[in-house]
Motif scaffolding. Structure first.
Motif, PDB file in Angstrom:
ATOM      1  N   UNK A 111     -20.814  37.296 -11.085  1.00 43.00           N
ATOM      2  CA  UNK A 111     -21.888  38.284 -10.931  1.00 43.00           C
ATOM      3  C   UNK A 111     -23.101  37.937 -11.783  1.00 43.00           C
ATOM      4  N   UNK A 112     -22.882  37.274 -12.920  1.00 36.65           N
ATOM      5  CA  UNK A 112     -23.993  36.865 -13.776  1.00 36.65           C
ATOM      6  C   UNK A 112     -24.963  35.945 -13.028  1.00 36.65           C
ATOM      7  N   UNK A 113     -24.464  35.204 -12.043  1.00 35.76           N
ATOM      8  CA  UNK A 113     -25.258  34.182 -11.365  1.00 35.76           C
ATOM      9  C   UNK A 113     -25.914  34.675 -10.077  1.00 35.76           C
ATOM     10  N   UNK A 114     -25.855  35.964  -9.833  1.00 35.57           N
ATOM     11  CA  UNK A 114     -26.527  36.503  -8.653  1.00 35.57           C
ATOM     12  C   UNK A 114     -27.971  36.853  -8.993  1.00 35.57           C
ATOM     13  N   UNK A 115     -28.849  36.604  -8.041  1.00 36.24           N
ATOM     14  CA  UNK A 115     -30.245  37.020  -8.140  1.00 36.24           C
ATOM     15  C   UNK A 115     -30.562  37.845  -6.907  1.00 36.24           C
ATOM     16  N   UNK A 116     -31.433  38.826  -7.050  1.00 35.97           N
ATOM     17  CA  UNK A 116     -31.819  39.613  -5.888  1.00 35.97           C
ATOM     18  C   UNK A 116     -31.868  41.087  -6.182  1.00 35.97           C
ATOM     19  N   UNK A 193     -26.969  61.366 -12.812  1.00 35.43           N
ATOM     20  CA  UNK A 193     -27.362  60.435 -13.863  1.00 35.43           C
ATOM     21  C   UNK A 193     -27.777  59.091 -13.284  1.00 35.43           C
ATOM     22  N   UNK A 194     -28.631  58.401 -14.010  1.00 37.79           N
ATOM     23  CA  UNK A 194     -29.078  57.064 -13.647  1.00 37.79           C
ATOM     24  C   UNK A 194     -28.091  56.043 -14.191  1.00 37.79           C
ATOM     25  N   UNK A 195     -27.751  55.034 -13.377  1.00 36.08           N
ATOM     26  CA  UNK A 195     -26.928  53.934 -13.861  1.00 36.08           C
ATOM     27  C   UNK A 195     -27.839  52.891 -14.483  1.00 36.08           C
ATOM     28  N   UNK A 196     -27.652  52.612 -15.758  1.00 37.35           N
ATOM     29  CA  UNK A 196     -28.511  51.661 -16.462  1.00 37.35           C
ATOM     30  C   UNK A 196     -28.058  50.228 -16.211  1.00 37.35           C
ATOM     31  N   UNK A 197     -28.933  49.283 -16.501  1.00 38.56           N
ATOM     32  CA  UNK A 197     -28.604  47.864 -16.339  1.00 38.56           C
ATOM     33  C   UNK A 197     -27.481  47.459 -17.284  1.00 38.56           C
ATOM     34  N   UNK A 198     -26.761  46.410 -16.897  1.00 41.00           N
ATOM     35  CA  UNK A 198     -25.674  45.833 -17.703  1.00 41.00           C
ATOM     36  C   UNK A 198     -24.495  46.777 -17.882  1.00 41.00           C
ATOM     37  N   UNK A 199     -24.398  47.780 -17.015  1.00 43.07           N
ATOM     38  CA  UNK A 199     -23.237  48.663 -17.026  1.00 43.07           C
ATOM     39  C   UNK A 199     -22.725  48.805 -15.601  1.00 43.07           C
ATOM     40  N   UNK A 200     -21.477  49.251 -15.478  1.00 41.00           N
ATOM     41  CA  UNK A 200     -20.934  49.573 -14.166  1.00 41.00           C
ATOM     42  C   UNK A 200     -20.335  50.962 -14.212  1.00 41.00           C
ATOM     43  N   UNK A 204     -13.696  56.010  -9.875  1.00 42.29           N
ATOM     44  CA  UNK A 204     -12.538  56.901  -9.842  1.00 42.29           C
ATOM     45  C   UNK A 204     -12.718  58.017 -10.868  1.00 42.29           C
ATOM     46  N   UNK A 205     -13.032  57.615 -12.094  1.00 41.93           N
ATOM     47  CA  UNK A 205     -13.196  58.584 -13.182  1.00 41.93           C
ATOM     48  C   UNK A 205     -14.662  58.897 -13.470  1.00 41.93           C
ATOM     49  N   UNK A 206     -15.582  58.163 -12.838  1.00 44.44           N
ATOM     50  CA  UNK A 206     -17.021  58.288 -13.083  1.00 44.44           C
ATOM     51  C   UNK A 206     -17.335  58.143 -14.572  1.00 44.44           C
ATOM     52  N   UNK A 207     -16.835  57.036 -15.109  1.00 47.22           N
ATOM     53  CA  UNK A 207     -17.122  56.650 -16.481  1.00 47.22           C
ATOM     54  C   UNK A 207     -17.875  55.328 -16.482  1.00 47.22           C
ATOM     55  N   UNK A 208     -18.618  55.078 -17.559  1.00 46.45           N
ATOM     56  CA  UNK A 208     -19.444  53.892 -17.677  1.00 46.45           C
ATOM     57  C   UNK A 208     -18.709  52.813 -18.463  1.00 46.45           C
ATOM     58  N   UNK A 209     -18.860  51.569 -18.018  1.00 45.46           N
ATOM     59  CA  UNK A 209     -18.316  50.418 -18.739  1.00 45.46           C
ATOM     60  C   UNK A 209     -19.409  49.371 -18.860  1.00 45.46           C
ATOM     61  N   UNK A 210     -19.585  48.818 -20.042  1.00 47.27           N
ATOM     62  CA  UNK A 210     -20.580  47.740 -20.212  1.00 47.27           C
ATOM     63  C   UNK A 210     -20.031  46.446 -19.642  1.00 47.27           C
ATOM     64  N   UNK A 211     -20.898  45.704 -18.929  1.00 47.80           N
ATOM     65  CA  UNK A 211     -20.492  44.440 -18.307  1.00 47.80           C
ATOM     66  C   UNK A 211     -21.391  43.266 -18.692  1.00 47.80           C
ATOM     67  N   UNK A 212     -22.362  43.484 -19.539  1.00 43.48           N
ATOM     68  CA  UNK A 212     -23.242  42.384 -19.911  1.00 43.48           C
ATOM     69  C   UNK A 212     -24.277  42.860 -20.910  1.00 43.48           C
ATOM     70  N   UNK A 213     -25.164  41.969 -21.290  1.00 45.06           N
ATOM     71  CA  UNK A 213     -25.180  40.555 -20.925  1.00 45.06           C
ATOM     72  C   UNK A 213     -24.171  39.755 -21.749  1.00 45.06           C
ATOM     73  N   UNK A 214     -23.758  38.627 -21.204  1.00 45.94           N
ATOM     74  CA  UNK A 214     -22.872  37.740 -21.948  1.00 45.94           C
ATOM     75  C   UNK A 214     -23.604  37.170 -23.163  1.00 45.94           C
TER      76      UNK A 214
END
Length: 487
Positions: A111-116, A193-200, A204-214
């Motif tokens: 996912x880090x390598x996607x652009x668009x 709520x707004x979903x911010x960048x680098x989070x998902x 199921x539980x509608x909780x936020x998890x950080x996914x980046x940046x590496x």
């Protein structure tokens, strides 16, 4: 060996959408809604799809791909380019599923390598999650109570049958606080709520998890410039649409100069354009148009400069935009794209570069905390307590202060300022064209943030990009001053 199964639908052309008398065909343009219960479509050209445990309702001008493999599924809505395998469309989703088959870590790396500009819904026996592109250019607002995610908070509210306003939802809150957006992840509506960048979003539980940046390895400006320029150029084959090559906005500023230089090989197929707010002489847009016109003549670019002689616009179109998004940025400009620029082409914008220029480090800021975020948002040394608390909640949910190797102020600009501000622009201009930016990729932004602070503040990497790509782009002043290419 298992094979992927599913479907892919390319984006419909704007010219293929039957226009309606009062512009209703532009309502929630290029929007989507994910819901657990099927909701009515806003217009006849929208499409419904069952995608695992969810329903997707989307404007047909957004491409969509759904693939399943070994009990896992991925939905991608919008346009994504895989910078490693040099593919777009359905092959991108197939590659992501193969990576997920190896491990979740392999999927995160892919996912880090996607652009668009896109969103992704992933479902499996272990987890269901939703992500946006690197900066939320295809924006996402969500409601845990309603079990919905949407590009437009207004669309979500309508699909829910109407929602109460949030703490900050009064019509004049943004104007009264001189704020570019709502605080934290809040929107106009309660529970949305707004979903911010680098989070998902765990859907199921509608909780936020950080996914980046590496983590970012420290880099030298010229080397980083070369790597970034290569990644920008790799996107060239994917920027042409049925109506022709890209539309590229051009001003007197640095950012559009970088985009222009990086697109040198595509210049013959591109149409560069500049608008001037003739009705507002204080805007400085006359200078933009003058420099852009000179630059186009100097470099042999096809250029269309045009004037906006009035700030008024069609009441019917204005009503559609107001229903789509009460947030405003430049509706007269967005409306001008409909009649000044050719349809069925991609608009390449020059935003996002400031993420890498230490935007909030122009002054000494010894303490970086939620109170500072609130002060920045409201331009006040004594922001309201509710605003500080909103940023406290955002920090706790996203872990913005716990990301090693990154300045929290850089992340704040990337994850809040850009995401909450830029989607205001796009939700208006979507009535005319889809949008792409050449640096909207986590791997590219990570590279740009890897150089020393002094170089980021000076824009040294971008000077090197100009030097490597098109030195003559600096023959004319940038925002009134001549710049030198990197040595």
């Amino acid at each position: 060996m298992s094979s992927t199964m599913g479907w892919h639908e390319a984006a419909a052309n704007d010219s293929a959408i039957s226009p309606l008398e009062h512009f209703e065909h532009l309502l929630f343009a290029r929007g989507y809604l994910l819901s657990r219960v099927l909701k009515p479509a806003p217009a006849a050209h929208w499409r419904h799809h069952a995608v695992g445990r969810w329903f997707l309702t989307r404007d047909s001008r957004l491409a969509a791909t759904f693939r399943e493999l070994d009990g896992r599924s991925l939905l991608l809505v919008g346009n994504a380019i895989d910078l490693r395998s040099q593919v777009d469309g359905a092959p991108v989703v197939d590659g992501l599923l193969r990576a997920w088959r190896v491990s979740r870590a392999a999927l995160d790396e892919a996912l880090e390598w996607l652009a668009g500009r896109y969103v992704i819904l992933a479902q499996s026996p272990e987890e269901d999650f939703f992500q946006t592109d690197a900066t939320g250019m295809l924006s996402a607002s969500y409601s845990a109570a309603e079990r919905m995610v949407s590009s437009h908070q207004n669309l979500l509210a309508e699909a829910a049958g109407g929602l109460d306003y949030s703490t900050f939802g009064e019509p004049d809150w943004l104007r009264k606080r001189n704020a570019y957006a709502f605080p934290g992840t809040f929107t106009r509506f309660a529970g949305v709520h707004m979903l911010t960048a680098n989070t998902e979003l765990d859907v199921r539980e509608f909780r936020i998890r950080r996914v980046g940046p590496l983590p970012a390895e420290p880099g030298e400006p010229r080397e980083i410039a070369g790597q970034v320029l290569d990644l920008m150029r790799q996107q060239h084959p994917f920027l042409t649409r049925r109506g022709g090559g890209p539309l590229v906005s051009l001003t007197a500023g640095l950012d559009s100069r970088i985009t222009m230089a990086a697109m040198r090989e595509l210049a013959p197929q591109s149409l560069f354009f500049t608008y001037e707010k003739v009705y507002d002489r204080k805007s400085g847009s006359d200078y933009d148009r003058s420099i852009a016109t000179q630059l186009a003549a100097h470099l042999g670019l096809r250029h269309h400069g045009y004037g906006l002689t009035t700030a008024s616009r069609s009441p019917e179109l204005d009503a559609v935009l107001e229903r789509s998004t009460f947030l405003t940025h430049g509706r007269i400009v967005a409306a001008s794209y409909l009649h000044e620029l050719p349809a069925d082409r991609l608009h390449v914008r020059s935003n996002l570069y400031e993420i890498a220029r230490a935007y909030y480090r122009g002054k000494e800021r010894p303490v970086v905390d939620p109170r500072l975020f609130a002060r920045i948002l409201t331009s006040s040394s004594a922001p309201p307590r509710a605003v500080v608390e909103a940023f406290d909640e955002m920090a706790a949910a996203t872990g913005i202060f716990d990301v090693g190797d990154y300045d929290p102020l850089d992340l704040f600009y990337w994850e809040h300022r850009i995401v909450s501000w830029f989607h205001k622009v796009l939700l208006e201009s979507d009535i005319a064209h889809d949008t792409h930016t050449l640096v909207n990729s986590r791997v590219i932004l990570r590279l740009l943030l890897s150089v020393p602070l002094t170089d980021r503040r000076a824009g040294t990497v971008f000077d090197h990009i100009i030097g490597l790509a098109w030195r003559e782009a600096y023959d004319l002043p940038v925002n009134g001053s001549l710049r030198s290419v990197g040595q």
